[in-house]
Motif scaffolding. Structure first.
Motif, PDB file in Angstrom:
ATOM      1  N   THR A  11     -16.054  10.126  10.625  1.00  0.00           N
ATOM      2  CA  THR A  11     -17.002   9.804   9.560  1.00  0.00           C
ATOM      3  C   THR A  11     -16.615   8.505   8.862  1.00  0.00           C
ATOM      4  N   SER A  12     -15.458   7.968   9.212  1.00  0.00           N
ATOM      5  CA  SER A  12     -14.998   6.711   8.624  1.00  0.00           C
ATOM      6  C   SER A  12     -15.484   5.532   9.467  1.00  0.00           C
ATOM      7  N   PRO A  13     -16.352   4.690   8.894  1.00  0.00           N
ATOM      8  CA  PRO A  13     -16.803   3.534   9.670  1.00  0.00           C
ATOM      9  C   PRO A  13     -15.661   2.586  10.022  1.00  0.00           C
ATOM     10  N   LEU A  14     -14.601   2.571   9.217  1.00  0.00           N
ATOM     11  CA  LEU A  14     -13.456   1.706   9.532  1.00  0.00           C
ATOM     12  C   LEU A  14     -12.759   2.152  10.813  1.00  0.00           C
ATOM     13  N   LYS A  15     -12.699   3.461  11.045  1.00  0.00           N
ATOM     14  CA  LYS A  15     -12.095   3.968  12.268  1.00  0.00           C
ATOM     15  C   LYS A  15     -12.965   3.605  13.478  1.00  0.00           C
ATOM     16  N   VAL A  16     -14.270   3.723  13.309  1.00  0.00           N
ATOM     17  CA  VAL A  16     -15.189   3.374  14.396  1.00  0.00           C
ATOM     18  C   VAL A  16     -15.121   1.874  14.685  1.00  0.00           C
ATOM     19  N   LEU A  17     -15.145   1.067  13.635  1.00  0.00           N
ATOM     20  CA  LEU A  17     -15.053  -0.385  13.838  1.00  0.00           C
ATOM     21  C   LEU A  17     -13.703  -0.775  14.433  1.00  0.00           C
ATOM     22  N   GLY A  18     -12.650  -0.006  14.108  1.00  0.00           N
ATOM     23  CA  GLY A  18     -11.346  -0.243  14.714  1.00  0.00           C
ATOM     24  C   GLY A  18     -11.375  -0.016  16.215  1.00  0.00           C
ATOM     25  N   PHE A  19     -12.178   0.934  16.664  1.00  0.00           N
ATOM     26  CA  PHE A  19     -12.322   1.161  18.106  1.00  0.00           C
ATOM     27  C   PHE A  19     -13.051  -0.002  18.764  1.00  0.00           C
ATOM     28  N   LEU A  20     -14.016  -0.562  18.065  1.00  0.00           N
ATOM     29  CA  LEU A  20     -14.804  -1.659  18.625  1.00  0.00           C
ATOM     30  C   LEU A  20     -14.066  -2.993  18.585  1.00  0.00           C
ATOM     31  N   ASP A  21     -12.981  -3.075  17.814  1.00  0.00           N
ATOM     32  CA  ASP A  21     -12.219  -4.316  17.668  1.00  0.00           C
ATOM     33  C   ASP A  21     -11.154  -4.415  18.763  1.00  0.00           C
ATOM     34  N   VAL A  22     -11.595  -4.638  20.002  1.00  0.00           N
ATOM     35  CA  VAL A  22     -10.656  -4.659  21.130  1.00  0.00           C
ATOM     36  C   VAL A  22      -9.754  -5.889  21.114  1.00  0.00           C
ATOM     37  N   ALA A  23     -10.146  -6.929  20.408  1.00  0.00           N
ATOM     38  CA  ALA A  23      -9.330  -8.145  20.356  1.00  0.00           C
ATOM     39  C   ALA A  23      -8.379  -8.146  19.163  1.00  0.00           C
ATOM     40  N   GLY A  24      -8.493  -7.140  18.288  1.00  0.00           N
ATOM     41  CA  GLY A  24      -7.660  -7.111  17.086  1.00  0.00           C
ATOM     42  C   GLY A  24      -6.846  -5.832  17.018  1.00  0.00           C
ATOM     43  N   ALA A  25      -6.981  -5.139  15.906  1.00  0.00           N
ATOM     44  CA  ALA A  25      -6.236  -3.893  15.677  1.00  0.00           C
ATOM     45  C   ALA A  25      -6.996  -2.730  16.296  1.00  0.00           C
ATOM     46  N   TRP A  26      -6.990  -2.657  17.617  1.00  0.00           N
ATOM     47  CA  TRP A  26      -7.769  -1.654  18.338  1.00  0.00           C
ATOM     48  C   TRP A  26      -7.258  -0.248  18.072  1.00  0.00           C
ATOM     49  N   ASN A  27      -8.178   0.687  17.800  1.00  0.00           N
ATOM     50  CA  ASN A  27      -7.853   2.085  17.553  1.00  0.00           C
ATOM     51  C   ASN A  27      -8.552   2.928  18.622  1.00  0.00           C
ATOM     52  N   PRO A  28      -7.820   3.505  19.582  1.00  0.00           N
ATOM     53  CA  PRO A  28      -8.441   4.244  20.678  1.00  0.00           C
ATOM     54  C   PRO A  28      -8.881   5.664  20.338  1.00  0.00           C
ATOM     55  N   ALA A  29      -8.797   6.069  19.085  1.00  0.00           N
ATOM     56  CA  ALA A  29      -9.090   7.452  18.701  1.00  0.00           C
ATOM     57  C   ALA A  29     -10.505   7.870  19.099  1.00  0.00           C
ATOM     58  N   LEU A  30     -11.475   6.986  18.975  1.00  0.00           N
ATOM     59  CA  LEU A  30     -12.851   7.342  19.307  1.00  0.00           C
ATOM     60  C   LEU A  30     -12.988   7.679  20.787  1.00  0.00           C
ATOM     61  N   MET A  31     -12.212   7.014  21.634  1.00  0.00           N
ATOM     62  CA  MET A  31     -12.273   7.290  23.066  1.00  0.00           C
ATOM     63  C   MET A  31     -11.819   8.734  23.339  1.00  0.00           C
ATOM     64  N   LEU A  32     -10.804   9.197  22.640  1.00  0.00           N
ATOM     65  CA  LEU A  32     -10.340  10.566  22.804  1.00  0.00           C
ATOM     66  C   LEU A  32     -11.402  11.553  22.326  1.00  0.00           C
ATOM     67  N   VAL A  33     -12.017  11.276  21.183  1.00  0.00           N
ATOM     68  CA  VAL A  33     -13.058  12.155  20.653  1.00  0.00           C
ATOM     69  C   VAL A  33     -14.245  12.194  21.616  1.00  0.00           C
ATOM     70  N   LEU A  34     -14.688  11.032  22.058  1.00  0.00           N
ATOM     71  CA  LEU A  34     -15.827  10.956  22.976  1.00  0.00           C
ATOM     72  C   LEU A  34     -15.503  11.628  24.304  1.00  0.00           C
ATOM     73  N   GLY A  35     -14.328  11.345  24.853  1.00  0.00           N
ATOM     74  CA  GLY A  35     -13.934  11.952  26.120  1.00  0.00           C
ATOM     75  C   GLY A  35     -13.853  13.468  26.037  1.00  0.00           C
ATOM     76  N   SER A  36     -13.325  13.965  24.932  1.00  0.00           N
ATOM     77  CA  SER A  36     -13.246  15.414  24.733  1.00  0.00           C
ATOM     78  C   SER A  36     -14.642  16.029  24.661  1.00  0.00           C
ATOM     79  N   ALA A  37     -15.535  15.396  23.923  1.00  0.00           N
ATOM     80  CA  ALA A  37     -16.895  15.914  23.783  1.00  0.00           C
ATOM     81  C   ALA A  37     -17.631  15.912  25.118  1.00  0.00           C
ATOM     82  N   VAL A  38     -17.515  14.829  25.871  1.00  0.00           N
ATOM     83  CA  VAL A  38     -18.183  14.740  27.172  1.00  0.00           C
ATOM     84  C   VAL A  38     -17.591  15.765  28.136  1.00  0.00           C
ATOM     85  N   GLY A  39     -16.283  15.934  28.107  1.00  0.00           N
ATOM     86  CA  GLY A  39     -15.641  16.909  28.989  1.00  0.00           C
ATOM     87  C   GLY A  39     -16.087  18.335  28.699  1.00  0.00           C
TER      88      GLY A  39
END
Length: 143
Positions: free
Chosen positions: A25-53
């Motif tokens: 629910t934190s837009p900063l966490k989501v934007l951190g995932f989208l910032d692949v050239a900066g302070a990348w946060n892969p947490a969204l990939m884990l959440v998305l992968g878990s949901a899809v699985g």
């Protein structure tokens, strides 16, 4: 009909709880995932992968049933390829998500947070997008 409404409520609460516990629910966490050239946060990939699985395994068993538990038939799209509307709509959705960091689910969940006016323009845009979708479906058909 009441049972279907309760099932929708339970699914929404489960979804909202998952969003809250994962911090999505934190837009900063989501934007951190989208910032692949900066302070990348892969947490969204884990959440998305878990949901899809989980959904992939569940749908494998659910669609083997003759009909849904609370419905007469399954509503599955017959679309087999991407069309221009899907590609453009996806691009617009991605741009909006990348600009503000809000996906529709978290934006709706954040309505429960007091003093959070930044979600209102996001939800207004979401509502406008839904309205445009309804109007274009009426004019040109859904497919």
């Amino acid at each position: 009909m009441m049972l279907i409404g309760l099932a929708y409520l339970a699914c929404g609460l489960l979804f909202g709880l998952g969003l809250a516990l994962s911090g999505m629910t934190s837009p900063l966490k989501v934007l951190g995932f989208l910032d692949v050239a900066g302070a990348w946060n892969p947490a969204l990939m884990l959440v998305l992968g878990s949901a899809v699985g989980v959904a992939g395994v569940a749908f494998h068993f659910i669609l083997r049933r003759p009909r849904p538990v609370l419905g007469e038939r399954f509503h599955v799209s017959g679309a087999t390829r991407a069309d221009l509307g899907l590609v453009l709509g996806s691009a617009l959705f991605g741009m909006g998500w990348g600009i503000c960091g809000y996906c529709p689910g978290p934006a709706l969940a954040l309505l429960a947070v007091p003093d959070n006016p930044e979600t209102l323009p996001v939800l207004a845009g979401l509502g406008l997008g839904i309205l445009i979708s309804i109007l274009t479906d009426r004019l040109y058909g859904p497919d």
